[in-house]
Design a protein around this motif. Sequence first.
Motif, mmCIF file in Angstrom:
data_model
loop_
_atom_site.group_PDB
_atom_site.id
_atom_site.type_symbol
_atom_site.label_atom_id
_atom_site.label_comp_id
_atom_site.label_asym_id
_atom_site.label_seq_id
_atom_site.Cartn_x
_atom_site.Cartn_y
_atom_site.Cartn_z
ATOM 1 N N THR A 56 -10.841 10.726 4.228
ATOM 2 C CA THR A 56 -11.444 9.942 3.140
ATOM 3 C C THR A 56 -10.489 9.770 1.969
ATOM 4 O O THR A 56 -10.475 8.711 1.321
ATOM 5 N N ALA A 57 -9.693 10.785 1.692
ATOM 6 C CA ALA A 57 -8.767 10.711 0.554
ATOM 7 C C ALA A 57 -7.801 9.543 0.712
ATOM 8 O O ALA A 57 -7.548 8.790 -0.240
ATOM 9 N N ALA A 86 -10.049 1.394 5.616
ATOM 10 C CA ALA A 86 -9.956 0.915 4.243
ATOM 11 C C ALA A 86 -10.024 -0.604 4.300
ATOM 12 O O ALA A 86 -9.687 -1.215 5.304
ATOM 13 N N GLY A 87 -10.457 -1.213 3.208
ATOM 14 C CA GLY A 87 -10.538 -2.660 3.174
ATOM 15 C C GLY A 87 -11.972 -3.149 3.254
ATOM 16 O O GLY A 87 -12.889 -2.443 2.860
ATOM 17 N N VAL A 123 0.836 -1.205 0.000
ATOM 18 C CA VAL A 123 0.000 0.000 0.000
ATOM 19 C C VAL A 123 0.873 1.258 0.000
ATOM 20 O O VAL A 123 0.623 2.204 -0.753
ATOM 21 N N ALA A 124 1.892 1.255 0.836
ATOM 22 C CA ALA A 124 2.791 2.415 0.899
ATOM 23 C C ALA A 124 3.448 2.671 -0.445
ATOM 24 O O ALA A 124 3.599 3.828 -0.875
ATOM 25 N N LYS A 125 3.831 1.605 -1.139
ATOM 26 C CA LYS A 125 4.436 1.754 -2.464
ATOM 27 C C LYS A 125 3.470 2.452 -3.418
ATOM 28 O O LYS A 125 3.863 3.353 -4.178
ATOM 29 N N GLU A 126 2.201 2.055 -3.377
ATOM 30 C CA GLU A 126 1.196 2.670 -4.246
ATOM 31 C C GLU A 126 0.924 4.125 -3.870
ATOM 32 O O GLU A 126 0.472 4.917 -4.703
ATOM 33 N N LYS A 171 -7.352 5.966 -1.519
ATOM 34 C CA LYS A 171 -6.064 5.568 -2.107
ATOM 35 C C LYS A 171 -5.661 4.172 -1.639
ATOM 36 O O LYS A 171 -5.155 3.364 -2.418
ATOM 37 N N ILE A 172 -5.887 3.890 -0.357
ATOM 38 C CA ILE A 172 -5.548 2.564 0.165
ATOM 39 C C ILE A 172 -6.426 1.497 -0.483
ATOM 40 O O ILE A 172 -5.948 0.418 -0.856
#
Length: 279
Positions: free
Chosen positions: A234-235, A121-122, A71-74, A239-240
């Motif tokens: 929310t942003a 998220a998820g 996730v951090a990479k994205e 993204k996650i």
Amino acid sequence: MKLRKVTAASATALVIALTATACGGDSDSGDSGSGGGDKIKIGIKYDQPGLGLKEPDGSFSGFDVDVATYVAKELGYKPDQIEWVETKSADRENALARGDVKMIAATYSITDERKQKVDFAGPYLLAHQDLLVKADSDIKEGTDLNGKKLCSVTGSTSAQNVKDKIAPKAQLQQLGGYSECIAGLQSDQLDALTTDDAILAGFAAQDQYKGQFKLTGLKLSNENYGIGVKKGDTATVNKINDALEKMVSDGAWDKAVKDNFGPANYKNEPAPKIGQIVQ
């Protein structure tokens, strides 16, 4: 060409502006969520093999770690830009509210009560409460626990949940940590250990335990693991979620499951759909 004369005052102003710009680009809070030289602080567990574990050499391993790294990479962060922060269960909501971390991936079950304080998220994994027993144990289902010694950690509701729902005559034993329960299983002082199947599989998959234990497939509860972020962000949630969907589609999710739980023969659920909470 006529050169413009630079006064002392204007030169001083230019120096101040450049200094401010340089300082502004050195943030390590990760709050921007954009990467590009910043660091990002991510909360994980340090003591859950297969999920979130700090290794003796200072590195980190586990399914939660792999998911959070992806996730951090994205989000624009390289692995060396991640600062892993130990986040215990009781402090997860406060850590997000204080801004200690940008996100938390730490066997963090999504519940209505928690959603009042944080956003999720998820989910990225559907776990279930299960039993871990010795490989040669004849315990196959919850009712087999009547009269047997059932272990869980102090403060957990898992063992009581088994006693209340399916094995009223189980003898509850609460110890300080899962490792103590595992030691009790090895020495036949205990008959079973109960908590989320992902946590149990993580322990059973460790080199020193390979082949010694098995999960019974009890599925007494549904635990939807999500990534927690500060309420109202929310942003970052969006993204996650995009990152998690990509992780599933490109096969990285399946690889992470196999790498971290494979040796325990963990029969995991398929990757859950984003926003789909299994009750």
